[in-house]
Motif scaffolding. Sequence first.
Motif, mmCIF file in Angstrom:
data_model
loop_
_atom_site.group_PDB
_atom_site.id
_atom_site.type_symbol
_atom_site.label_atom_id
_atom_site.label_comp_id
_atom_site.label_asym_id
_atom_site.label_seq_id
_atom_site.Cartn_x
_atom_site.Cartn_y
_atom_site.Cartn_z
ATOM 1 N N ALA A 194 -35.634 88.926 89.885
ATOM 2 C CA ALA A 194 -37.069 89.139 89.683
ATOM 3 C C ALA A 194 -37.389 89.460 88.234
ATOM 4 C CB ALA A 194 -37.559 90.264 90.596
ATOM 5 N N GLY A 195 -36.502 90.201 87.580
ATOM 6 C CA GLY A 195 -36.721 90.570 86.193
ATOM 7 C C GLY A 195 -36.749 89.387 85.245
ATOM 8 N N GLU A 255 -41.815 96.663 93.939
ATOM 9 C CA GLU A 255 -41.079 96.445 95.183
ATOM 10 C C GLU A 255 -41.951 96.798 96.377
ATOM 11 O OE1 GLU A 255 -37.089 98.023 95.276
ATOM 12 O OE2 GLU A 255 -36.908 97.878 93.074
ATOM 13 N N PRO A 265 -42.180 90.343 89.926
ATOM 14 C CA PRO A 265 -42.287 90.660 88.490
ATOM 15 C C PRO A 265 -43.747 90.852 88.102
ATOM 16 C CG PRO A 265 -41.911 88.315 88.812
ATOM 17 C CD PRO A 265 -41.833 88.940 90.180
ATOM 18 N N ILE A 296 -40.990 95.317 87.620
ATOM 19 C CA ILE A 296 -40.901 94.816 88.988
ATOM 20 C C ILE A 296 -41.630 95.764 89.928
ATOM 21 C CG2 ILE A 296 -39.320 94.161 90.860
ATOM 22 C CD1 ILE A 296 -37.136 93.945 88.635
ATOM 23 N N PHE A 339 -39.711 91.560 95.871
ATOM 24 C CA PHE A 339 -39.532 92.047 94.500
ATOM 25 C C PHE A 339 -40.362 91.138 93.592
ATOM 26 C CE2 PHE A 339 -35.939 92.896 97.157
ATOM 27 C CZ PHE A 339 -35.497 94.160 96.819
ATOM 28 N N ARG A 374 -33.479 92.485 92.141
ATOM 29 C CA ARG A 374 -34.190 92.994 90.969
ATOM 30 C C ARG A 374 -33.804 92.218 89.710
ATOM 31 N NH1 ARG A 374 -32.188 98.141 93.234
ATOM 32 N NH2 ARG A 374 -33.809 98.897 94.660
#
Length: 282
Positions: free
Chosen positions: A62-63, A5, A28, A3, A26, A59
């Motif tokens: 986004a992951g 940021e 990926p 990720i 955020f 996060r």
Amino acid sequence: MLIVESHVDVNTVVDGKDSPMRIFVFTPTVPQYPNARFPGVVLFSEIYQVTGPVARFARQIAGHGYVVAAPSSYHEFTGPEPLAYDVPGTDKGNEWKVAKTLDSYDQDVIKTVDYLLTHPNCNGRIGSTGMCLGGHLALRAGLDTRISAIVSYFATDVHSRTLGPHPANNSPTPPPSSPHTLDNLSRISAEVAMLFGLKDTHVPDAGRDLIRLKLREAGVVNSFHEFAWAQHAFIRDELSKGRYDPVITKVCFEILLELFGRVLKTEVGERDAQPQKVEHVC
């Protein structure tokens, strides 16, 4: 998935007043694939703005392959820094959530979705999620037809019409031309998942029942989940006053992944507006 940021400041204008809004982003990444594209998710925070728990939630989403954009809701009143989880922070957050107009909340949605649609790694499909105040804003974001999937965690002030300085707060009946979310659900074309704890004192049984009824009356495609022992803020893993439940939090995240994965990541074309015929078989 790794990720990146970052943040971006965008300008909002409500009632002739300019106000810069920070959006925490955020993104990926896939090594050696700089042009990889993912769905976007607008993540609305609780009354404390983008705190540690909200950032960790971003996060996590986004992951799993989503560009997450988390706006700072109180840009008219303060900077993008989070409020503290203490009495002064709580008092400020509760004061500002009703002082901020619904028009301003709606402008935040428009500006955040606009930003995601310009993000080089966003494929143009957008969902929304959030908790507490953010759960309400995630649901209300569906008034923007560019939102096609919504996961709302313990949304406050929907059943009571108490968000923003408008008439009929706490009224059992809507005012004429009501701006309140509860009275405009028929404008939502997104699929919705509502998540609540049965022990939530902020949204009691009657309130949850009213939201569920209004969603059905409005014809919103929705799933409605209530967890027997969960309280308000059950997904907040910091200063939750003993209410954090990691197991229920995990179950709820699976619900989010199912809805977002099916609606935002799958090419299914336009939805057939005809009612689905379900056979009554054993």
